[in-house]
Design a protein around this motif. Structure first.
Motif, short mmCIF file in Angstrom:
data_model
loop_
_atom_site.label_atom_id
_atom_site.label_comp_id
_atom_site.label_asym_id
_atom_site.label_seq_id
_atom_site.Cartn_x
_atom_site.Cartn_y
_atom_site.Cartn_z
N VAL A 135 -12.93 4.08 -4.56
CA VAL A 135 -12.43 4.35 -5.92
C VAL A 135 -12.57 5.81 -5.99
O VAL A 135 -13.51 6.47 -5.82
N SER A 136 -11.40 6.45 -6.46
CA SER A 136 -11.34 7.91 -6.59
C SER A 136 -12.05 8.16 -8.02
O SER A 136 -11.89 7.36 -9.04
N ASP A 137 -12.00 9.64 -8.21
CA ASP A 137 -12.22 10.32 -9.42
C ASP A 137 -11.09 10.18 -10.34
O ASP A 137 -9.79 9.95 -9.70
N VAL A 138 -11.33 10.05 -11.55
CA VAL A 138 -9.93 10.02 -12.64
C VAL A 138 -9.49 11.40 -12.83
O VAL A 138 -10.26 12.48 -12.97
N ARG A 139 -8.24 11.64 -12.63
CA ARG A 139 -7.47 13.09 -12.85
C ARG A 139 -6.69 12.99 -13.88
O ARG A 139 -6.18 12.03 -14.38
N THR A 140 -6.68 14.02 -14.63
CA THR A 140 -5.75 14.22 -15.93
C THR A 140 -4.63 15.17 -15.71
O THR A 140 -4.65 15.96 -14.63
N PHE A 141 -3.61 15.00 -16.34
CA PHE A 141 -2.26 15.61 -16.30
C PHE A 141 -1.61 15.90 -17.49
O PHE A 141 -1.75 15.02 -18.21
N GLN A 142 -0.89 16.71 -17.61
CA GLN A 142 0.12 16.91 -18.82
C GLN A 142 1.34 16.21 -18.47
O GLN A 142 2.25 16.52 -17.72
N ILE A 159 -7.40 3.71 -6.09
CA ILE A 159 -8.33 2.71 -5.40
C ILE A 159 -7.95 2.41 -4.13
O ILE A 159 -6.64 2.73 -3.93
N LEU A 160 -8.71 1.97 -3.14
CA LEU A 160 -8.34 1.51 -1.68
C LEU A 160 -8.73 -0.09 -1.80
O LEU A 160 -9.83 -0.21 -1.96
N ILE A 161 -7.53 -0.86 -1.14
CA ILE A 161 -7.99 -2.25 -1.03
C ILE A 161 -7.48 -2.63 0.41
O ILE A 161 -6.77 -1.98 1.07
N GLY A 162 -8.30 -3.56 0.81
CA GLY A 162 -8.14 -4.21 2.21
C GLY A 162 -7.99 -5.92 2.06
O GLY A 162 -8.89 -6.31 1.35
N ASP A 163 -7.09 -6.21 3.17
CA ASP A 163 -7.32 -7.80 3.41
C ASP A 163 -7.29 -7.93 5.00
O ASP A 163 -7.27 -6.90 5.57
N GLU A 164 -7.07 -9.00 5.66
CA GLU A 164 -7.00 -9.37 6.97
C GLU A 164 -5.97 -8.60 7.50
O GLU A 164 -5.82 -8.63 8.85
N THR A 165 -4.96 -8.19 6.95
CA THR A 165 -3.73 -7.59 7.67
C THR A 165 -3.68 -6.13 7.37
O THR A 165 -2.94 -5.51 7.93
N GLY A 166 -4.48 -5.51 6.60
CA GLY A 166 -4.53 -4.17 6.65
C GLY A 166 -4.91 -3.67 5.25
O GLY A 166 -5.78 -4.53 4.52
N LYS A 167 -4.66 -2.58 4.77
CA LYS A 167 -5.22 -1.95 3.73
C LYS A 167 -4.37 -0.80 3.15
O LYS A 167 -3.25 -0.44 3.72
N ILE A 168 -4.38 -0.60 1.55
CA ILE A 168 -3.32 -0.01 1.11
C ILE A 168 -4.10 0.60 -0.26
O ILE A 168 -5.10 0.04 -0.81
N ARG A 169 -3.39 2.04 -0.57
CA ARG A 169 -3.79 2.56 -1.78
C ARG A 169 -3.28 2.16 -3.01
O ARG A 169 -1.89 1.86 -2.94
N VAL A 212 -6.48 3.02 -15.63
CA VAL A 212 -7.57 3.74 -15.20
C VAL A 212 -8.81 2.97 -15.39
O VAL A 212 -10.03 2.89 -14.64
N ASP A 213 -8.96 2.38 -16.80
CA ASP A 213 -10.34 1.71 -16.94
C ASP A 213 -10.61 0.63 -16.43
O ASP A 213 -11.67 0.00 -16.34
N SER A 214 -9.62 0.05 -15.70
CA SER A 214 -9.79 -1.43 -15.06
C SER A 214 -10.79 -1.34 -13.88
O SER A 214 -11.27 -2.33 -13.62
N ALA A 215 -10.73 -0.24 -13.42
CA ALA A 215 -11.51 0.11 -12.22
C ALA A 215 -13.08 0.41 -12.56
O ALA A 215 -14.08 0.38 -11.74
N SER A 216 -13.55 0.49 -14.02
CA SER A 216 -14.55 1.27 -14.31
C SER A 216 -15.76 0.43 -13.92
O SER A 216 -16.84 0.69 -13.90
N ASP A 217 -15.44 -1.15 -14.19
CA ASP A 217 -16.63 -1.98 -13.82
C ASP A 217 -16.63 -2.73 -12.60
O ASP A 217 -17.09 -3.79 -12.31
N ALA A 241 -9.93 15.69 7.08
CA ALA A 241 -10.79 14.82 6.32
C ALA A 241 -10.68 15.42 4.99
O ALA A 241 -11.45 16.25 4.61
N GLY A 242 -9.98 15.04 4.18
CA GLY A 242 -9.48 15.58 2.68
C GLY A 242 -10.12 14.47 1.73
O GLY A 242 -11.03 13.66 1.89
N ASN A 243 -9.64 14.42 0.37
CA ASN A 243 -10.26 13.46 -0.76
C ASN A 243 -10.02 12.18 -0.36
O ASN A 243 -10.54 11.18 -1.25
N ARG A 244 -8.92 11.72 0.44
CA ARG A 244 -8.89 10.32 0.69
C ARG A 244 -9.48 9.80 1.92
O ARG A 244 -9.42 8.62 2.20
N THR A 245 -10.54 10.65 2.30
CA THR A 245 -11.25 10.30 3.54
C THR A 245 -12.46 9.83 3.29
O THR A 245 -13.11 10.26 2.32
#
Length: 374
Positions: A188-195, A207-217, A225-230, A365-369
């Motif tokens: 789970v990444s930090d929340v970013r704001t933009f105009q 967020i990053l999720i994975g199953d038995e076939t791979g992973k995806i962002r 955004v609030d859906s990931a808070s809990d 290795a950046g912020n997605r690593t």
């Protein structure tokens, strides 16, 4: 007997068939080609007050275009934005779509004009159970239900169990919509704001999720955004009504969750195992995960970006049984160089490969690593 005559015969002779056909032609013209003659005939019948020719409540799996009027109970699983169109008579029409399901399958509803307002004003939401009366027809992706002025879509206290066809991560392609998928929460990444263009402030997170076939962002927008808070790492989650887009920066396909998408925890069993690539097999231009031991440590240094902010970078080397590779650690990752020792076991997950000094391949290795020190 053609479709128009079949529908006309249900009217009980309230107008002549010639007049009925004229009204059907007018309706087709009025809708600017957005409905076929069969759908237009049903809408005219509704306009004339003939709204309930099918009393039997049926299941979604039994709905076919030949049935015409249908009555059924289902749960809303996806809601799509309303769009406007110009009719040939100069008026503005509105149309929106909802995906509903019961224990036998799912089907798309098309809501016209004032019925589409139910979507626009938030009167119908994912999870609502509904009593539905409409007209079945062939749509772009199979049978769908038209809900016009005299159609029925009302909330009910009945509880509806649903069966939804879902995809695997390896099946997700750019441009896909109405994505339903389950996965294990990996990051789970930090929340970013933009105009936004209208001057308001937006929010975005990944967020990053994975199953038995791979992973995806997965990208979450604004209130989603609030859906990931809990949520906690390794939770099983499900996504309903996502859509896929290629990220212009990484050139990788991601799932987007907008206003009508859903992200929530699920009890579903999801298996995921990280796939690690031998260092010798790494080529430039791809994202990789490796595991090995620290075999070299560089210095931490700070530098100024073009925008005036300060960033950090450090370098380490990691070796496995097949080779050795340099890894540039950016941002907060750079601080890890002071925590590591030679021979420390380490996992570098989702680092980007490129040609570095002397054309040697290195990882960035950046912020997605993600980096795990063992």
């Amino acid at each position: 007997m053609d479709d128009i005559t079949e529908i006309y015969n249900k009217l009980g002779g309230i107008i002549s068939e010639d007049d009925f056909r004229k009204k059907v032609d007018e309706k087709v013209d009025q809708m600017s080609g957005l409905c076929d003659t069969k759908t237009a005939a049903m809408l005219v019948a509704h306009d004339l007050g003939v709204t309930d020719t099918a009393k039997e409540v049926i299941k979604i799996k039994d709905i076919t275009p030949e049935i015409g009027n249908v009555n059924f109970v289902a749960k809303i699983v996806s809601v799509f934005d309303v769009r406007e169109f110009n009719r040939n008579d100069g008026t503005t029409g509105r149309v929106g779509n909802i995906m509903v399901a019961d224990e036998t399958g799912s089907i798309r509803l098309t809501l016209w004009d004032e019925r589409a307002e139910l979507i626009k004003n938030g009167s119908v939401e994912v999870g609502d159970c509904m009593e539905i009366s409409g007209y079945a027809k062939d749509g772009y992706s199979g049978t769908e239900i038209n809900i016009g002025r005299y159609g029925v879509i009302n909330k009910t206290d009945q509880n509806v169990e649903v069966r939804m066809d879902s995809q695997k991560i390896s099946e997700i392609k750019d441009g896909m919509g109405d994505i339903n998928i389950s996965g294990k929460l990996l990051d789970v990444s930090d929340v970013r704001t933009f105009q936004k263009k209208d001057g308001s402030q937006g929010r975005v997170s990944n967020i990053l999720i994975g199953d038995e076939t791979g992973k995806i962002r997965v990208t979450l927008w604004d209130e989603k955004v609030d859906s990931a808070s809990d949520l906690n790492l390794d939770d099983a989650v499900e996504i309903i009504n996502g859509y896929a887009r290629t990220n212009n920066f990484s050139q990788q396909v991601e799932i987007q969750i907008g206003n009508h998408g859903v992200l929530r925890k699920t009890d579903a069993s999801v298996e995921y195992k990280e796939s690690f690539t031998p260092i010798a097999d790494i080529i430039p231009g791809e994202s990789y995960s490796i595991e090995g031991s620290v075999s070299g440590l560089g210095e931490l240094r700070e530098f100024d970006r073009d925008d005036g902010t300060t960033n950090m970078v450090s370098n380490i080397y990691v070796s496995d049984d097949t080779g050795r590779i340099r890894i540039a650690l950016w941002g907060d990752h750079a601080l890890l160089v002071d925590e590591l020792d030679i021979d420390t076991p380490i996992k570098i997950i989702d680092a980007y490969s490129k040609s570095g000094f002397n054309d040697e391949i290195e990882l960035s290795a950046g912020n997605r690593t993600r980096i795990n020190i063992l």
